[in-house]
Structure formats: structure tokens, C-alpha cells
Design a protein around this motif. Structure first.
Motif, short mmCIF file in Angstrom:
data_model
loop_
_atom_site.label_atom_id
_atom_site.label_comp_id
_atom_site.label_asym_id
_atom_site.label_seq_id
_atom_site.Cartn_x
_atom_site.Cartn_y
_atom_site.Cartn_z
N GLY A 9 37.19 34.91 34.32
CA GLY A 9 36.08 35.69 34.85
C GLY A 9 35.35 36.28 33.64
N ILE A 10 34.02 36.18 33.63
CA ILE A 10 33.29 36.67 32.45
C ILE A 10 32.23 37.68 32.89
CG2 ILE A 10 31.78 36.04 30.51
CD1 ILE A 10 33.15 33.36 30.36
N HIS A 20 18.31 49.24 35.14
CA HIS A 20 17.75 47.94 35.54
C HIS A 20 18.69 47.25 36.50
CE1 HIS A 20 14.61 48.18 32.49
NE2 HIS A 20 15.54 48.75 31.74
N LYS A 21 18.12 46.67 37.54
CA LYS A 21 18.94 46.05 38.58
C LYS A 21 19.66 44.80 38.05
CE LYS A 21 17.54 44.65 42.62
NZ LYS A 21 16.69 43.73 42.74
N ASP A 22 18.92 43.94 37.38
CA ASP A 22 19.53 42.68 36.92
C ASP A 22 20.02 42.82 35.48
OD1 ASP A 22 18.88 41.44 39.33
OD2 ASP A 22 16.82 41.17 38.63
N SER A 23 20.88 43.79 35.29
CA SER A 23 21.26 44.13 33.91
C SER A 23 22.56 43.47 33.48
CB SER A 23 21.43 45.63 33.80
OG SER A 23 22.44 46.04 34.72
N TRP A 24 23.23 42.78 34.39
CA TRP A 24 24.52 42.21 34.01
C TRP A 24 24.71 40.84 34.63
CZ3 TRP A 24 27.72 41.82 38.40
CH2 TRP A 24 27.32 42.60 39.50
N GLU A 25 25.59 40.06 34.00
CA GLU A 25 25.94 38.74 34.53
C GLU A 25 27.44 38.69 34.71
OE1 GLU A 25 22.39 35.93 32.67
OE2 GLU A 25 24.26 36.13 31.53
N TYR A 26 27.86 38.12 35.84
CA TYR A 26 29.29 37.96 36.09
C TYR A 26 29.53 36.55 36.61
CZ TYR A 26 33.86 38.37 38.27
OH TYR A 26 35.18 38.17 38.62
N TYR A 27 30.43 35.86 35.98
CA TYR A 27 30.85 34.53 36.45
C TYR A 27 32.31 34.64 36.86
CZ TYR A 27 26.70 33.63 33.71
OH TYR A 27 25.44 33.70 33.20
N GLU A 28 32.55 34.49 38.14
CA GLU A 28 33.92 34.64 38.64
C GLU A 28 34.84 33.61 37.98
OE1 GLU A 28 34.02 34.75 42.87
OE2 GLU A 28 36.21 34.98 42.92
N ASP A 29 34.29 32.41 37.78
CA ASP A 29 35.00 31.38 37.02
C ASP A 29 34.01 30.92 35.95
OD1 ASP A 29 36.62 29.37 36.09
OD2 ASP A 29 36.26 28.03 37.79
N GLY A 30 34.12 31.53 34.77
CA GLY A 30 33.11 31.30 33.74
C GLY A 30 33.66 30.59 32.51
N VAL A 58 39.73 23.76 25.91
CA VAL A 58 39.38 24.85 26.84
C VAL A 58 40.63 25.69 27.08
CG1 VAL A 58 38.47 25.46 29.11
CG2 VAL A 58 37.65 23.38 27.95
N THR A 59 40.59 26.97 26.67
CA THR A 59 41.74 27.86 26.91
C THR A 59 41.46 28.64 28.19
OG1 THR A 59 41.94 28.07 24.52
CG2 THR A 59 43.22 29.61 25.85
N HIS A 60 42.40 28.56 29.13
CA HIS A 60 42.17 29.13 30.46
C HIS A 60 42.97 30.42 30.62
CE1 HIS A 60 42.09 28.48 35.10
NE2 HIS A 60 41.24 29.40 34.70
N PHE A 61 42.31 31.47 31.09
CA PHE A 61 42.99 32.75 31.38
C PHE A 61 42.81 33.07 32.87
CE2 PHE A 61 41.60 32.92 26.96
CZ PHE A 61 42.78 33.24 26.32
N PRO A 62 43.76 32.66 33.70
CA PRO A 62 43.64 32.98 35.13
C PRO A 62 43.81 34.48 35.36
CG PRO A 62 45.48 31.46 34.69
CD PRO A 62 44.99 31.95 33.37
N ASP A 63 43.28 34.99 36.45
CA ASP A 63 43.42 36.41 36.82
C ASP A 63 43.00 37.34 35.68
OD1 ASP A 63 44.55 35.68 39.32
OD2 ASP A 63 46.46 35.32 38.28
N SER A 64 42.00 36.92 34.93
CA SER A 64 41.60 37.71 33.77
C SER A 64 40.10 37.91 33.72
CB SER A 64 42.04 37.00 32.47
OG SER A 64 43.44 36.94 32.41
N LEU A 65 39.71 38.92 32.97
CA LEU A 65 38.31 39.22 32.76
C LEU A 65 38.03 39.16 31.26
CD1 LEU A 65 35.72 40.29 34.22
CD2 LEU A 65 36.47 42.58 33.55
N LEU A 66 37.08 38.30 30.90
CA LEU A 66 36.71 38.16 29.49
C LEU A 66 35.41 38.97 29.27
CD1 LEU A 66 36.72 34.77 27.58
CD2 LEU A 66 34.93 36.47 27.22
N VAL A 67 35.44 39.89 28.33
CA VAL A 67 34.28 40.77 28.09
C VAL A 67 33.99 40.84 26.59
CG1 VAL A 67 34.63 42.23 30.14
CG2 VAL A 67 35.74 42.86 27.98
N PRO A 68 32.78 41.27 26.21
CA PRO A 68 32.51 41.46 24.78
C PRO A 68 33.51 42.46 24.19
CG PRO A 68 30.48 41.59 26.06
CD PRO A 68 31.60 41.57 27.05
N GLY A 69 33.86 42.29 22.93
CA GLY A 69 34.79 43.22 22.28
C GLY A 69 34.28 44.64 22.43
#
Ligand code: GUN
Ligand code: ZN
Length: 433
Positions: A9-10, A20-30, A58-69
Motif C-alpha cells: 500500500g503506498i 486542498h482536496k486532492d492533496s494525496w495519493e493512495y494505492y491500496e496495491d501500489g 519486485v519486493t512485496h510487503f503485504p499488509d504494509s504501508l510504504l510512505v516517504p521517509g
């Protein structure tokens, strides 16, 4: 050319979610695609996976959230060993615990050891960039920057300038602090990913002559930062006013020396007067909000809403060692409570924004880091949403991204950090993941 892809998830921000309304992006499977240390693409796995060359791992992280440092906009590396020092308010805490601890950093080897440990801790907590206090010893900053350079981290730091009201072993002079800071700027500012911050400790430990010299450094070296403390504690404010009698208020002592501006970061700002708020806003100065520290030292509650209304850039600071955790997530738990005590709600999206793109904006680094726009430096961390049984149980009861984020900012800590990457290179892997 090195290429690697990460699947999870990203979440990242393009703007302030409060404004701002469209200020973020989320990909459930990104997928985050990294090329030579920079973001090459970020988007849904369904779109990007078919386009990836077969050789790309491709390194996969299930049940995880990937965010900027995470970006920590105020922290003291020499105070790592004195976290959780008991019982005192700011001025007594400085005299009883902090100054004796910082005296040890005259020894460069000692400073090197603490710098390595400190960076290990930052990375284990998902933090990839910080604005960092050294001590008054130039060798403390040499040690710190050398350790950062070896790991190719994006960091900002500076030598503390302090010429009064502290033990002799920590004092410099207006002239020596100018000369030492200048030499460090010439050696380290803009070397690789490093930048320099002119760092007068606070107006109680600097004469007006020394503050003037700090201003001179800023004028002579455009692009360097100013990093200091402001209006943290009521006794501190009285002390500063008694020392800088010709100034109308605390901020006036810095203003008079030309220390306000776009790359100037002031930690705390809890008890600002109206005119100080106004000057912060009109000069584009930034605030490091340090809720854990402010609670721990009993300093007070930061008025985040007022700062936002004024349009002042705000980042999150752990303020180790007055703060009690290296974790941005734990610090956000305190940020929420500090706002709640003032009758406000800090939304989970705003919390993650503050710890990422908000911090990058506060440090004027948002052209380089803070989100996953194409070409940005690939600094990121992976949060395991199931790192504990309780988290797994609670996550199973979440109905939205916002709810998951709120659970993370309330409950998560370094146990949830699976790994941390800086400029595309993995610099931390959780041994328990
Ligand atoms: N004000 C001056 N020095 C310090 C410090 O080391 N920590 C905090 N929290 N406030 C300060
Ligand atoms: Zn501090």
C-alpha cells in the motif's frame, strides 16, 4: 543503471490535506519504481507491473504501508544518551542533565560513536532526514556529517553557538563561533546530500554580538539554514527578556540580528505574542512542532491551528533528548493529544503530511524529498500494519484508510518499521520482520 520495484500500500502527499482536496495519493496495491536512487514511477500495481522489465526485482510487503521517509525538523544527536532525564523544567533540565552530557562531545571519537548510534535509531524509526543540533564543539559536527556522508543520507546540522550562561567547557565566543561555523559551512554545506544550519542554541546562551555574527554567516552564505529554539518555557522567556532588554519580545532578539526568513526553523514557539506570530508569518520563518518534548518538560501546548491560519510552514520534531522517542509515529500520537487538549482534532492525513511533505516544506527541501513525484530522491520506509497482535486485531476493524492511519499514529512505533531506504539503498532492515 540500478532499478528496483517495491510493492505495498503506498501513500504520499502532493499538498497539505487541510487546504486542498486532492492533496494525496493512495494505492491500496501500489508499486514504487526506483532508478539510480530516484523515483521513476509510483502508481497502482495493475498499471505498472505489466510494464516492468522482467529483470526488475519486485519486493512485496503485504499488509504494509510504504510512505516517504519521515522528516524530523528538530533533534539533538548529542542528547541521545540522556533521554528520559527525570523531573525538571527546561532551564533546570539544561543545567542538571544536558550541559554535562554535551561536555563529552569535545572527544571526537566519542562523538563518532554516538553519531553512528543516533543514525541507526533514526533509520530504525523510518526517519531519513533531520535538522540536527550538534554541540558547541566543531568536532561534534565533523563526526556527525562524516557518519551521514558514509550512509549517503540527506541531513542538515550545525555547531551550537553559545557564549554565555553555561559551563565554561561548553562556551565559545562570538568570534570563535563565527570562525568555526564558517569553516564547517565551507567544508560541509552542499557536500553531497548534506547542508549546514547556523545554530545559536537560544537567545539565553548567546550575546547580541554572537547573534549578530550568526546573521553575518547567513548573509555571507546564502542557502544555509538557521536553527534555534524559541518561546518554549515561561521562565526561559523571562530570562531572555532580562538579557536582551532592548528587544520588545523574545523573537526580537533574533530578528534584530537578521535571523528570520525562509530557511529559518524555530523549535517550539509555544508562548508567542501576537507580534511574534506576525513576524514569523511575514518573514516566511518555519516552526518545528515538538509535542513529546513539550509534554515531557511540561513546557505547554503548541497552537497548531494558529500557526496553520498564519500560513507558517510547520514540521514535526522529536526534540530528542527532551522528546522521549525517535519515532515520528509516537510523536504524532502526542501531537494529536496536544491538539485535543486545546479542543482541536488533528486529522490522520494531516499527521502523515506533517511527518513527510510538511517537514520537507518546512526545511525547503520539497523539490528533492517528501513525496514520490517523478525524480525525487527515493527515501522511504515500510510500516507493517500487523506488527503486533493488537495492531492486527484493531486493523481488522478498520473501515477506511483514514481510520488505519489514525490507528498507526496512535499505536505504532519502531516495531512496525520493516525497513528504511535512503536514495534507493536499504539502510535498515528490521531483524524481527
Ligand atoms: N533550549 C535551549 N537548549 C535546549 C535544548 O537542548 N533542548 C530544548 N528542548 N530546549 C532548549
Ligand atoms: Zn531542542
Amino acid at each position: 543503471m540500478s532499478k528496483a520495484a517495491y510493492r505495498a500500500g503506498i501513500l504520499h502527499f502532493l499538498d497539505d490535506p487541510d487546504q486542498h482536496k486532492d492533496s494525496w495519493e493512495y494505492y491500496e496495491d501500489g508499486i514504487l519504481l526506483v532508478e539510480d536512487g530516484h523515483v521513476a514511477a509510483c502508481g497502482p500495481a495493475d498499471d505498472l507491473l505489466p510494464k516492468l522489465a522482467p529483470a526488475i526485482e519486485v519486493t512485496h510487503f503485504p499488509d504494509s504501508l510504504l510512505v516517504p521517509g519521515f522528516i524530523d525538523t528538530h533533534i539533538h544527536y548529542p542528547q541521545t544518551e540522556m533521554i528520559a532525564a527525570y523531573g525538571e523544567h527546561l532551564l533546570e533540565w539544561l543545567n542538571t542533565y544536558t550541559f554535562p552530557t554535551e561536555t563529552q562531545f569535545a572527544d571526537q571519537e566519542y562523538a563518532e560513536k554516538v553519531a553512528e548510534f543516533f543514525l541507526d535509531q533514526l533509520l530504525a524509526n523510518g526517519t531519513t532526514t533531520a535538522l540536527v543540533f550538534g554541540t558547541s564543539h566543531p568536532q561534534s559536527v565533523e563526526a556527525f556529517f562524516s557518519a551521514c556522508e558514509a550512509r549517503k543520507l540527506r541531513m542538515i546540522a550545525g555547531k551550537v553557538m553559545m557564549d554565555q550562561n553555561a559551563p565554561d567547557s561548553l562556551l565559545d565566543t562570538a568570534d570563535s563561533s563565527y570562525a568555526d561555523s564558517k569553516a564547517l559551512i565551507e567544508k560541509w554545506h552542499n557536500r553531497g546530500r548534506l547542508r549546514y544550519a547556523v545554530t545559536p542554541r537560544f537567545a539565553a546562551t548567546s550575546s547580541s554580538e554572537q547573534l549578530q555574527r550568526a546573521g553575518q554567516l547567513l548573509r555571507e552564505h546564502p542557502g544555509v539554514y538557521l536553527h534555534t529554539h524559541l518561546s518554549e518555557n515561561t521562565d526561559e522567556i523571562e530570562l531572555v527578556k532580562s538579557i536582551h532588554r532592548d528587544c520588545d519580545h523574545y523573537l526580537g532578539s533574533y530578528d534584530k540580528a537578521g535571523l528570520l526568513g525562509k530557511r529559518s526553523v524555530f523549535a517550539h514557539c509555544i508562548h508567542l505574542e501576537d507580534e511574534e506570530w506576525q513576524r514569523m508569518a511575514e518573514t516566511g520563518s518555519a516552526i518545528a512542532f515538538c509535542p513529546s518534548s513539550n509534554l515531557f518538560l511540561g513546557s505547554g501546548l503548541f497552537n497548531l491551528r494558529r500557526a496553520v491560519e498564519k500560513g507558517i510552514p510547520i514540521g514535526l520534531g522529536t526534540d530528542i533528548g527532551a522528546g522521549t522517542s525517535f519515532s515520528a509515529l509516537r510523536t504524532l500520537a502526542d501531537a494529536y493529544k496536544v491538539q485535543k487538549l486545546q479542543g482541536h482534532k488533528l486529522s490522520p492525513l494531516k499527521s502523515f503530511y506533517l511527518a513527510t511533505l510538511g517537514g520537507a516544506r518546512c526545511l525547503d527541501l520539497d523539490d528533492l524529498i517528501g513525496n514520490f513525484e517523478h525524480g525525487k530522491e527515493a527515501d522511504f520506509t515500510v510500516i507493517d500494519k500487523h506488527a503486533s497482535e493488537l495492531l492486527r486485531f484493531r486493523m481488522g476493524n478498520c473501515d477506511s484508510l483514514e481510520e488505519e492511519l489514525f490507528v498507526l499514529t496512535t499505536m505504532a512505533d519502531d516495531r512496525c518499521i520493516s525497513g528504511t531506504w535512503s536514495a534507493g539503498v536499504q539502510r535498515y532492515a528490521n531483524p524481527n520482520a
